[in-house]
Design a protein around this motif. Structure first.
Motif, mmCIF file in Angstrom:
data_model
loop_
_atom_site.group_PDB
_atom_site.id
_atom_site.type_symbol
_atom_site.label_atom_id
_atom_site.label_comp_id
_atom_site.label_asym_id
_atom_site.label_seq_id
_atom_site.Cartn_x
_atom_site.Cartn_y
_atom_site.Cartn_z
ATOM 1 N N GLN A 145 0.810 -1.208 0.000
ATOM 2 C CA GLN A 145 0.000 0.000 0.000
ATOM 3 C C GLN A 145 0.850 1.268 0.000
ATOM 4 O OE1 GLN A 145 -2.383 0.942 3.576
ATOM 5 N NE2 GLN A 145 -4.122 1.220 2.190
ATOM 6 N N GLY A 146 1.869 1.300 0.862
ATOM 7 C CA GLY A 146 2.716 2.489 0.954
ATOM 8 C C GLY A 146 3.472 2.755 -0.337
ATOM 9 N N ASP A 147 3.977 1.687 -0.976
ATOM 10 C CA ASP A 147 4.706 1.851 -2.237
ATOM 11 C C ASP A 147 3.772 2.340 -3.340
ATOM 12 O OD1 ASP A 147 7.008 0.946 -1.011
ATOM 13 O OD2 ASP A 147 6.732 -1.128 -1.653
ATOM 14 N N ALA A 148 2.564 1.778 -3.373
ATOM 15 C CA ALA A 148 1.602 2.186 -4.398
ATOM 16 C C ALA A 148 1.217 3.654 -4.231
ATOM 17 C CB ALA A 148 0.357 1.300 -4.339
ATOM 18 N N LYS A 149 1.024 4.073 -2.988
ATOM 19 C CA LYS A 149 0.688 5.475 -2.735
ATOM 20 C C LYS A 149 1.823 6.399 -3.157
ATOM 21 C CE LYS A 149 -2.655 5.100 1.062
ATOM 22 N NZ LYS A 149 -2.904 5.418 2.487
ATOM 23 N N ARG A 150 3.052 5.982 -2.869
ATOM 24 C CA ARG A 150 4.198 6.822 -3.197
ATOM 25 C C ARG A 150 4.318 7.020 -4.710
ATOM 26 N NH1 ARG A 150 7.809 3.678 -1.787
ATOM 27 N NH2 ARG A 150 8.619 3.065 -3.831
ATOM 28 N N VAL A 151 4.273 5.923 -5.463
ATOM 29 C CA VAL A 151 4.431 6.013 -6.914
ATOM 30 C C VAL A 151 3.255 6.752 -7.541
ATOM 31 C CG1 VAL A 151 4.605 4.695 -9.059
ATOM 32 C CG2 VAL A 151 5.858 3.945 -7.030
ATOM 33 N N ALA A 152 2.030 6.462 -7.064
ATOM 34 C CA ALA A 152 0.860 7.180 -7.580
ATOM 35 C C ALA A 152 0.988 8.676 -7.292
ATOM 36 C CB ALA A 152 -0.417 6.627 -6.959
ATOM 37 N N GLY A 153 1.567 9.006 -6.141
ATOM 38 C CA GLY A 153 1.803 10.403 -5.810
ATOM 39 C C GLY A 153 2.790 11.053 -6.756
ATOM 40 N N TYR A 154 3.847 10.321 -7.139
ATOM 41 C CA TYR A 154 4.809 10.848 -8.105
ATOM 42 C C TYR A 154 4.129 11.144 -9.443
ATOM 43 C CZ TYR A 154 8.722 9.417 -5.084
ATOM 44 O OH TYR A 154 9.612 9.283 -4.053
ATOM 45 N N VAL A 155 3.248 10.229 -9.871
ATOM 46 C CA VAL A 155 2.526 10.440 -11.128
ATOM 47 C C VAL A 155 1.731 11.738 -11.068
ATOM 48 C CG1 VAL A 155 0.689 9.549 -12.624
ATOM 49 C CG2 VAL A 155 2.408 7.983 -11.693
ATOM 50 N N MET A 156 1.019 11.925 -9.970
ATOM 51 C CA MET A 156 0.195 13.124 -9.844
ATOM 52 C C MET A 156 1.053 14.372 -9.728
ATOM 53 S SD MET A 156 -2.994 13.463 -10.067
ATOM 54 C CE MET A 156 -3.718 15.060 -10.453
ATOM 55 N N GLN A 157 2.204 14.252 -9.079
ATOM 56 C CA GLN A 157 3.114 15.396 -8.978
ATOM 57 C C GLN A 157 3.565 15.860 -10.360
ATOM 58 O OE1 GLN A 157 6.437 14.491 -6.443
ATOM 59 N NE2 GLN A 157 5.145 14.101 -4.661
ATOM 60 N N ILE A 159 1.960 15.536 -13.185
ATOM 61 C CA ILE A 159 0.833 16.174 -13.864
ATOM 62 C C ILE A 159 0.581 17.562 -13.301
ATOM 63 C CG2 ILE A 159 -1.670 16.040 -14.228
ATOM 64 C CD1 ILE A 159 -1.323 12.999 -14.442
ATOM 65 N N LEU A 160 0.584 17.680 -11.978
ATOM 66 C CA LEU A 160 0.376 18.989 -11.358
ATOM 67 C C LEU A 160 1.511 19.953 -11.697
ATOM 68 C CD1 LEU A 160 -0.960 17.880 -7.854
ATOM 69 C CD2 LEU A 160 -2.275 18.849 -9.755
ATOM 70 N N GLY A 161 2.728 19.422 -11.774
ATOM 71 C CA GLY A 161 3.867 20.254 -12.138
ATOM 72 C C GLY A 161 3.731 20.794 -13.557
ATOM 73 N N TRP A 162 3.298 19.929 -14.470
ATOM 74 C CA TRP A 162 3.077 20.385 -15.841
ATOM 75 C C TRP A 162 1.977 21.450 -15.882
ATOM 76 C CZ3 TRP A 162 -1.650 19.610 -18.326
ATOM 77 C CH2 TRP A 162 -1.699 20.086 -19.632
ATOM 78 N N GLN A 163 0.901 21.234 -15.137
ATOM 79 C CA GLN A 163 -0.185 22.212 -15.119
ATOM 80 C C GLN A 163 0.304 23.567 -14.603
ATOM 81 O OE1 GLN A 163 -3.316 20.478 -12.764
ATOM 82 N NE2 GLN A 163 -3.971 19.079 -14.375
ATOM 83 N N LYS A 164 1.085 23.539 -13.528
ATOM 84 C CA LYS A 164 1.585 24.788 -12.943
ATOM 85 C C LYS A 164 2.522 25.500 -13.907
ATOM 86 C CE LYS A 164 3.908 26.600 -8.833
ATOM 87 N NZ LYS A 164 4.525 26.247 -7.525
ATOM 88 N N ASP A 214 -10.903 18.956 -8.638
ATOM 89 C CA ASP A 214 -10.117 17.965 -9.372
ATOM 90 C C ASP A 214 -9.631 18.495 -10.720
ATOM 91 O OD1 ASP A 214 -10.389 16.024 -7.446
ATOM 92 O OD2 ASP A 214 -12.150 15.104 -8.361
ATOM 93 N N ARG A 215 -10.308 19.480 -11.265
ATOM 94 C CA ARG A 215 -10.031 19.935 -12.612
ATOM 95 C C ARG A 215 -8.862 20.923 -12.638
ATOM 96 N NH1 ARG A 215 -14.995 21.979 -15.721
ATOM 97 N NH2 ARG A 215 -13.984 20.871 -17.457
ATOM 98 N N GLY A 216 -8.071 20.858 -13.711
ATOM 99 C CA GLY A 216 -7.024 21.848 -13.899
ATOM 100 C C GLY A 216 -7.636 23.133 -14.439
ATOM 101 N N ARG A 217 -6.875 24.223 -14.380
ATOM 102 C CA ARG A 217 -7.368 25.479 -14.946
ATOM 103 C C ARG A 217 -6.196 26.405 -15.234
ATOM 104 N NH1 ARG A 217 -11.638 27.544 -13.040
ATOM 105 N NH2 ARG A 217 -12.421 25.575 -12.262
ATOM 106 N N PHE A 218 -6.357 27.206 -16.257
ATOM 107 C CA PHE A 218 -5.381 28.230 -16.565
ATOM 108 C C PHE A 218 -6.078 29.428 -17.193
ATOM 109 C CE2 PHE A 218 -4.216 24.992 -20.106
ATOM 110 C CZ PHE A 218 -5.384 25.255 -20.802
ATOM 111 N N TYR A 219 -5.377 30.565 -17.136
ATOM 112 C CA TYR A 219 -5.933 31.788 -17.718
ATOM 113 C C TYR A 219 -5.615 31.794 -19.204
ATOM 114 C CZ TYR A 219 -6.874 36.689 -18.717
ATOM 115 O OH TYR A 219 -7.361 37.842 -19.252
ATOM 116 N N LEU A 220 -6.643 31.975 -20.046
ATOM 117 C CA LEU A 220 -6.464 32.064 -21.486
ATOM 118 C C LEU A 220 -6.892 33.457 -21.951
ATOM 119 C CD1 LEU A 220 -7.691 28.544 -22.667
ATOM 120 C CD2 LEU A 220 -5.344 29.356 -22.350
#
Length: 397
Positions: A145-157, A159-164, A214-220
């Motif tokens: 469980q801990g390993d799965a959470k860690r790797v899933a967290g990296y994936v989301m990081q 995506i969030l990094g790209w969005q930012k 949950d949704r991403g957003r940016f100024y256009l």
């Protein structure tokens, strides 16, 4: 783990599309069917959230509106159901353990797993639930469980990094390099309507969860406001429209298409309508390449096409790839393979196993099959998997 994982959202997803990737959905669907015998609502919540079956994942807010539940309560039910599904799969010896363990080995390093999970996220247009999908895949593969959470967290990081990063660049009026899709190429595949052109809507039809966290957003700049999106594919499209001088204005999710499918009321929001400087308007929907031939997605596209025609607009189902609907329908496939499938389907439909057998014996890949489905107007249902020679039925509206 190194922070340098390059998985640009603008890469062509065609190379990541495969039967093996789609099989993961089918296996989770089997587990959800078993879970539904004890908790039908909770199983349905998981299916809606993850987009099992090839549809877009839904936000917690929208699912809550379906069941008159608070957003946090939906999250609790989803998390609890995922835990039960993982435990039941391990206890029962379900074949999912073998398939997932082979694809996501416990001994694989974090970098390899994150790269694979990111590629799958972009190929299936499931950024909205990247963490939930990644976690479930790894748990079913036998990761702790801990390993799965860690790797899933990296994936989301990532995506969030790209969005930012993207939001920051757009705020400085600098369009990211990976968004440089050619609008002229996209417009080359548009099915244009004749007649008077209806005005462009001035607000989104997506109300219940338009501002969901949950949704991403940016100024256009062209919209003059923050614009929400569910995935990197949708973001690419919006950035292309915002940057191209041939686009005068656009409105994301301009209409709600309501219909009945599978005995349930459904609503679908096409991605964006864009008014061009030459006076034409085009309605564009985002449909991942590997899933454009699925029955439900084809029905949604038919509804979108009808809406566009009624309003004098053009219509385009955009796949995120250089391959679109027309290119897939014209895709060269060995005539012997096409004839075999045609002959077999005249005798009756394929189920999952018979399709897997035909694929193994002929070398048919998923994009070949998608092309044949579109060219021959076959019906490819996902849950359960069924390929039929019957033409796709239209939903009731």
């Amino acid at each position: 783990m190194s922070a340098e994982i390059v998985m640009p959202p603008g890469h062509d997803i065609a190379a990541d599309v495969s039967f093996e990737l789609e099989e993961l959905d089918e296996l989770v669907a089997e587990l959800l069917t078993d879970h539904a015998e004890r908790a039908a609502r909770d199983a349905r919540i998981v299916a809606l959230r993850l987009g099992v079956g090839g549809q877009r994942p839904e936000t917690l807010t929208r699912i809550g509106a379906r069941y008159d539940l608070a957003r946090d309560r939906v999250r609790q039910l989803h998390t609890k159901a995922i835990g039960r599904i993982v435990r039941d799969a391990a206890r029962s010896g379900h074949r999912s353990a073998r398939v997932f363990a082979h694809r996501y080995p416990v001994e694989a390093g974090d970098l390899r797993l994150v790269r694979m999970l990111l590629a799958e996220t972009y190929a299936t247009d499931t950024d909205l639930v990247a963490m939930e999908w990644s976690y479930l895949k790894l748990r079913l593969a036998g990761h702790e469980q801990g390993d799965a959470k860690r790797v899933a967290g990296y994936v989301m990081q990532r995506i969030l990094g790209w969005q930012k990063k993207t939001a920051s660049m757009l705020a400085k009026l600098h369009v990211p390099a990976e968004s440089a899709d050619d609008l002229r190429t996209l417009l080359g595949d548009v099915e244009w309507s004749t007649g008077s052109v209806a005005p462009l809507p001035t607000e989104s039809a997506r109300v219940a969860d338009g501002d969901d966290a949950d949704r991403g957003r940016f100024y256009l700049a062209k919209a003059g406001r923050d614009v929400a999106y569910d995935s990197a594919m949708a973001a690419r499209l919006l950035r292309t429209l915002d940057a191209d001088p041939a686009v005068a204005a656009f409105q994301e999710e301009p209409t709600a298409l309501t219909y009945t499918f599978g005995g349930e009321d459904q609503v679908h929001y096409p991605a964006v309508a864009a008014r061009l400087t030459d006076g034409r308007t085009v309605l564009i929907d985002v449909v991942p390449l590997g899933r454009i031939a699925f029955h439900h997605n084809r029905l949604q596209s038919e509804l979108g096409r009808d809406y566009a025609r009624e309003h004098g607009w053009g219509w385009l189902a955009w796949t995120g790839s250089a391959l679109g609907t027309a290119q897939l329908a014209a895709r060269p496939v060995d005539t012997a393979i096409e004839q075999r499938l045609t002959t077999d389907l005249e005798q009756g439909p394929y189920d999952r196993q018979s399709l897997a057998t035909a694929s193994a014996e002929t070398g048919l890949d998923l994009l070949d099959l998608a092309g044949l489905v579109l060219r021959n107007d076959w019906q490819w249902d996902r849950l359960p998997m069924r390929l039929s020679a019957s033409p796709a039925r239209r939903p009731s509206r």
